[in-house]
Scaffold this active site. Structure first.
Site, short mmCIF file in Angstrom:
data_model
loop_
_atom_site.label_atom_id
_atom_site.label_comp_id
_atom_site.label_asym_id
_atom_site.label_seq_id
_atom_site.Cartn_x
_atom_site.Cartn_y
_atom_site.Cartn_z
N GLU A 85 0.83 -1.21 0.00
CA GLU A 85 0.00 0.00 0.00
C GLU A 85 0.85 1.26 0.00
O GLU A 85 1.73 1.43 0.86
CB GLU A 85 -0.93 0.00 1.22
CG GLU A 85 -1.88 1.18 1.26
CD GLU A 85 -2.85 1.11 2.42
OE1 GLU A 85 -3.40 2.17 2.78
OE2 GLU A 85 -3.06 0.02 2.97
N ASP A 295 4.84 -14.32 11.65
CA ASP A 295 3.52 -14.75 11.21
C ASP A 295 2.52 -13.62 11.41
O ASP A 295 2.00 -13.43 12.51
CB ASP A 295 3.11 -15.99 12.01
CG ASP A 295 1.80 -16.60 11.54
OD1 ASP A 295 1.06 -15.93 10.79
OD2 ASP A 295 1.51 -17.75 11.93
N HIS A 392 -2.54 10.63 0.74
CA HIS A 392 -2.60 9.27 0.23
C HIS A 392 -2.61 9.25 -1.30
O HIS A 392 -1.90 8.46 -1.93
CB HIS A 392 -3.84 8.56 0.77
CG HIS A 392 -3.99 7.16 0.27
ND1 HIS A 392 -3.24 6.11 0.75
CD2 HIS A 392 -4.80 6.64 -0.69
CE1 HIS A 392 -3.59 5.00 0.11
NE2 HIS A 392 -4.53 5.29 -0.75
#
Length: 437
Positions: A85, A295, A392
């Site tokens: 992202e 993980d 963004h």
């Protein structure tokens, strides 16, 4: 035509690919080339990747970036982050710079206790079971000694074993609740091996114990670690006087601090906001967890369970103003390791660990929490001032240009143009059309 196949796992990688391309892509050579193009040219390195999982046909790349200038407990770090992202790493790096001149981030590991459970069914009298369990507790340790020997030598091992009566929730259901310290390893295999041995010991000892004579045999349902680790906690925080904050767009320093606190409070009481709020935290957390070969699914599950521990899903971070001091903090459970697993195998994981100074698991917990807090600060700072889309979409501009197949000169012109113009897919499309006219 059926697409079912027998013996797929026994085929070579090339045979698996040929079957996939023939069955699903009509023999399209471009589809095969896409897979092959992501193979590593170093055969030894590619074989290493092939053996990480089953039925490997290619490698799936994610970008590895870094966020520099973090000051954490007076020590400097550049933090590796793996994420797809845009704007996440930029926001973290911006937050690190912001707080670097205000004392940096402070962290504390509040605990490193991990949990595993043996789940079993027993139909007899509870008092008999508890008496039996207490009488054989030493046997659990004795039977697992060969498994725990090395962990004990490193300062870890089994912290406690407790018999828990769960029959109110499910008839005849009990569990052995076990706490562990696995030091610098995540410890999943160690914990599961111990639990399976405890299950064997339980059944064996129950079969001949005087307290359980004439009772139905104990039935083991399963033995498995838990990814919910509420006592494996780390806290990260930043704090400074309100006067040391920066004035924001149209807001005084105090107005910004008060608006920021209100935004966090909304995430505390409103689950719809809390989910997105915490997703922003996980942007930072997951990116470092991935870069260090841990993980992220286990970490995600445990953290979201922790966010729901009051019975309602809430913000993981808190913000307060006490007199003239602003404090922003995050407390999360993190079960991570710095030895074992991919940390000793994946070259980029090794690189990331070296970048961080080969931290112990406790230090890695601190670094991950800081990345989450930094990302949360960056997102909230934008939300309560200019809005999230402004920054963004600027970072997303190159992705849009690549989707539209812009050439290098068009990219350069677009980056310059959108320095002062709002970015959207349609705006970029129109700009490219105009540049081609």
């Amino acid at each position: 035509m059926s697409k079912n196949i027998v013996g797929f796992s026994r085929k070579t990688k090339e045979e698996k690919i040929e079957w996939l391309i023939t069955t699903y892509f009509g023999g399209n050579k471009d589809a095969k080339q896409t897979l092959v193009s992501y193979w590593n040219s170093d055969d030894k390195l590619q074989q290493l990747h092939d053996e990480f999982i089953e039925n490997t046909v290619s490698n799936f790349y994610l970008p590895l970036g870094v966020a520099p200038n973090f000051i954490i407990n007076q020590k400097e770090y550049t933090i590796p982050m793996v994420i797809e992202e845009s704007s996440v790493i930029a926001a973290a790096a911006k937050a690190s710079k912001y707080w670097g001149i205000r004392g940096g981030f402070r962290t504390t590991v509040l605990g490193q206790e991990k949990i595993g459970q043996v789940h079993f069914m027993y139909t007899g009298a509870p008092e008999k079971l508890f008496s039996f369990f207490n009488s054989i507790e030493a046997q659990f340790h004795q039977d697992s000694a060969s498994i725990t020997k090395n962990m004990n030598a490193r300062g870890g091992g089994i912290s406690s074993l407790t018999l828990v009566d769960k029959t109110i929730e499910l008839n005849n259901f009990y569990q052995i609740h076990v706490c562990f310290n696995t030091v610098d390893s995540m410890g999943a295999n160690f914990i599961n091996s111990c639990l399976e041995q405890f299950a064997k010991t339980l059944v064996r000892e129950a079969a001949t114990h005087v307290d359980l004579k004439g009772e139905e045999p104990i039935e083991i349902v399963m033995s498995i670690l838990s990814n919910y680790v509420p006592n494996c906690l780390v806290r990260a925080e930043v704090r400074c006087t309100i006067d040391a904050l920066e004035p924001e767009e149209g807001l005084t320093k105090r107005e910004f601090a008060e608006k920021f606190v209100r935004a966090v409070e909304i995430a505390r009481i409103e689950p719809h906001r809390a989910v997105t709020h915490n997703k922003g935290i996980m942007n930072g957390v997951d990116a470092v967890v991935l870069a260090t070969g841990n993980d992220f699914r286990a970490v995600e599950a445990g953290i979201h369970a922790y966010a729901s521990r009051t019975g309602q899903y809430r913000s993981l971070s808190t913000a307060t103003i006490t007199e003239d001091e602003f404090c922003f903090a995050l407390e999360i459970p993190l079960a991570v390791g710095t030895v074992g697993g991919l940390t000793n195998l994946h070259p980029l994981v090794k690189w990331s660990m070296q970048l961080l100074g080969n931290p112990k698991a406790s230090e890695l917990m601190e670094l991950i929490a800081v990345a989450g807090l930094a990302q949360n600060f960056g997102a909230l700072r934008s939300l309560v001032t200019s809005g999230i889309q402004k920054g963004h979409m600027k970072m997303h501009l190159l992705n849009i240009l690549n989707q539209l197949n812009a050439d290098p000169s068009q990219k350069e012109a677009a980056v310059d143009h959108f320095k002062t113009t709002p970015v959207s897919f349609s705006a970029v499309t129109e700009f490219l059309k105009a540049s081609n006219a």
